[in-house]
Design a protein around this motif. Structure first.
Motif, PDB file in Angstrom:
ATOM      1  N   GLY A 361       0.797  -1.223   0.000  1.00 11.71           N
ATOM      2  CA  GLY A 361       0.000   0.000   0.000  1.00 11.71           C
ATOM      3  C   GLY A 361       0.828   1.270   0.000  1.00 11.71           C
ATOM      4  O   GLY A 361       0.256   2.367  -0.016  1.00 11.71           O
ATOM      5  N   GLY A 362       2.170   1.151   0.054  1.00 12.77           N
ATOM      6  CA  GLY A 362       3.014   2.329  -0.075  1.00 12.77           C
ATOM      7  C   GLY A 362       3.826   2.700   1.141  1.00 12.77           C
ATOM      8  O   GLY A 362       4.638   3.627   1.081  1.00 12.77           O
ATOM      9  N   LEU A 363       3.632   2.023   2.280  1.00 12.90           N
ATOM     10  CA  LEU A 363       4.412   2.321   3.478  1.00 12.90           C
ATOM     11  C   LEU A 363       5.734   1.557   3.436  1.00 12.90           C
ATOM     12  O   LEU A 363       5.768   0.399   3.019  1.00 12.90           O
ATOM     13  N   THR A 364       6.801   2.181   3.919  1.00 15.22           N
ATOM     14  CA  THR A 364       8.123   1.584   3.788  1.00 15.22           C
ATOM     15  C   THR A 364       8.772   1.276   5.128  1.00 15.22           C
ATOM     16  O   THR A 364       9.293   0.187   5.333  1.00 15.22           O
ATOM     17  N   THR A 365       8.780   2.216   6.062  1.00 11.61           N
ATOM     18  CA  THR A 365       9.432   2.021   7.365  1.00 11.61           C
ATOM     19  C   THR A 365       8.431   2.215   8.496  1.00 11.61           C
ATOM     20  O   THR A 365       7.366   2.812   8.314  1.00 11.61           O
ATOM     21  N   ILE A 366       8.780   1.728   9.686  1.00 12.15           N
ATOM     22  CA  ILE A 366       7.918   1.932  10.846  1.00 12.15           C
ATOM     23  C   ILE A 366       7.820   3.415  11.177  1.00 12.15           C
ATOM     24  O   ILE A 366       6.794   3.883  11.697  1.00 12.15           O
TER      25      ILE A 366
END
Length: 509
Positions: A361-366
């Motif tokens: 969905g497009g999220l990469t890092t915490i």
């Protein structure tokens, strides 16, 4: 307010200092992104694209905050994701209380129609709970509920919403003290106190570590008209316990049926806020819109609970800066430090998120995920920090410690007193949390189109020009209607039977 479509482009810059843009739709390779930038490759909707050249090791900024470091040189127009963005070092200025600004109370108090309890709290539902002290009594609790349903026991009690067997996988094979025991104890006792239960039958086996006599040594659980208990061993086995349980349920139903919906101020709402199956839009649409609704509730004198400690990691400074005092902010940092130790001693790491679905969905890092998740908390001062399932005893915006695992986190919020849940999602989470109704909030229009039967609110139209303020008011007004009895989509589909998940800490023995 500036709407997200004012730029008239396919991309959005969230903050003036950002060096990445967010794709508002699928962007083909070579597409003109403005300012002389062309997409170097296909950019999926919700994903990030470099607004300028970013050198290897340099910070990547979104929301005006660092979300990680470039793991290689990134050219303008390049897709920015897991292949070229990593965590990197991060250090925040906690600035305890530096941004705490009290919200102006509402001049006119909103209201809903709920069930007033002797404790002074107000339920949004009127269930009978069959609460279990141990896994060993779980099947018998379900048998009692199933027999009651087959016999149509509640037909004579129209004010009772249903019977909820609250079963779980622990209660024995554990230490009789320490973190794990105390956490489960608070959870079970908290469910016994939740105002959405008009009455409770507790069922135990008899020989378990989590003993019923210890649990009932609390004021609300001593109300013999609304709370009863028994053990399978003492009652005489499964059949005898089911038969006795049915008789007790009839008595409890008669008592719970005396309650009727009456007018109550919005200050009696206790909102648990969650996000799950997040995407690149969650922190832009659904979460900040819920933040507006949270602020409205706080302005009405209610309680709004943010949780999921492992999913505010890297954004905790945005909360400590809003803490009402240093002691409150320090309690939150103590939780973060506990979690760093907890994950390390269990051979995990705090950057175990985002999940594969979050990344698609497009999220990469915490760090990126946490910055979006914190937006659910609006702008109200952080007035309290609580342990998992600890009773929340003061109004305002508060934080309750919990894992990021949604059913476990909601279980803690319910035990802390939540009588309503609002849950944002970008990928399409489906779940429900009896006895507490759950409002599902979609972050993007594609999800809304695909899963409208599961979603209660479409925040995708924020991408089409609806303001966050208007959407927040829409969510708040829906909260009042649901609190007054309107069914959510998850309730209508019967969710809630398997989502009671207490946080299990410590060794299983």
């Amino acid at each position: 307010m500036t709407t997200l479509t004012d730029q008239g482009t396919a991309v959005l810059r969230l903050h003036g200092s950002d060096n990445v843009l967010v794709a508002l739709r699928d962007i083909p390779a070579g597409a003109d992104l403005g300012d002389g930038i062309a997409a170097a490759s296909k950019i999926p909707s919700g994903h990030k694209v470099a607004a300028t050249a970013i050198a290897a090791g340099a910070p990547v900024r979104k929301y005006g905050q660092i979300i990680g470091s470039a793991t290689e040189d990134i050219a303008p127009g390049a897709h920015v994701h897991v292949h070229n963005l990593g965590m990197g070092a991060h250090k925040q200025d906690y600035g305890f209380g530096s941004e705490a600004k009290a919200l102006r109370p509402m001049e006119v108090q909103a209201s809903f129609r709920g069930f007033h309890r002797p404790s002074g709290r107000v339920g949004t539902r009127n269930y009978i709970g069959i609460l279990t002290s141990v896994n060993c009594s779980g099947s018998v609790a379900r048998f009692i509920a199933e027999y009651a349903h087959r016999e149509r026991l509640l037909d004579a009690f129209p004010n009772v919403d249903g019977i909820v067997p609250v079963v779980h996988g622990t209660g024995c094979g554990m230490s009789g003290g320490g973190e794990g025991y105390e956490t489960l104890f608070r959870t079970l006792a908290g469910y016994g106190h939740n105002p959405n239960f008009g009455a409770i039958l507790m069922v135990g086996l008899g020989c378990e570590v989590m003993q019923i006599p210890d649990l009932i040594d609390r004021e609300a659980l001593k109300d013999s008209a609304r709370f009863r208990y028994m053990t399978i061993q003492q009652t005489g086995g499964t059949r005898a316990t089911v038969e006795k349980g049915l008789g007790i349920l009839r008595e409890l139903a008669a008592e719970a049926n005396k309650a009727e919906r009456e007018e109550a101020p919005a200050s009696k709402l206790v909102l648990g806020m969650q996000c799950g199956g997040s995407d690149g839009y969650s922190g832009i649409t659904a979460n900040p819109a819920l933040g507006v609704a949270s602020d409205l509730l706080v302005r009405h004198g209610g309680i709004s609970i943010l949780s999921e400690t492992s999913e505010i990691y890297g954004a905790e400074h945005l909360l400590t800066q809003r803490a009402v005092d240093t002691a409150t902010g320090r309690k939150l940092i103590d939780l973060i430090e506990w979690w760093e130790d907890y994950t390390a001693r269990n051979y995990g790491e705090m950057d175990n998120n985002p999940s594969p679905g979050n990344k698609r969905g497009g999220l990469t890092t915490i760090l990126e995920k946490s910055l979006g998740a914190v937006a659910k908390g609006g702008s109200a001062p952080l007035s309290g920090v609580y342990r998992y399932a600890e009773p929340i005893d003061a109004p305002g915006f508060v934080f309750m410690d919990s894992p990021g695992y949604d059913p476990c986190s909601v279980t803690g919020q319910t035990a802390s007193g939540a009588n309503l849940i609002a849950f944002t999602t970008g990928r399409g989470s489906v779940s429900g949390y009896q006895p507490v109704p759950c409002i599902k909030i979609a972050s993007n229009p594609d999800l809304w189109r695909r899963m409208e039967p599961d979603m209660d609110v479409n925040c995708g139209d924020i991408l089409e020009g609806v303001t966050l303020e208007d959407k927040g008011r829409e969510i708040f007004e829906l909260m009042l209607r649901v609190a007054s009895g309107e069914h959510t989509k998850s309730e209508a589909q019967g969710f809630g039977a398997v989502e009671f998940v207490p946080w299990q800490i410590g060794a299983v023995m």
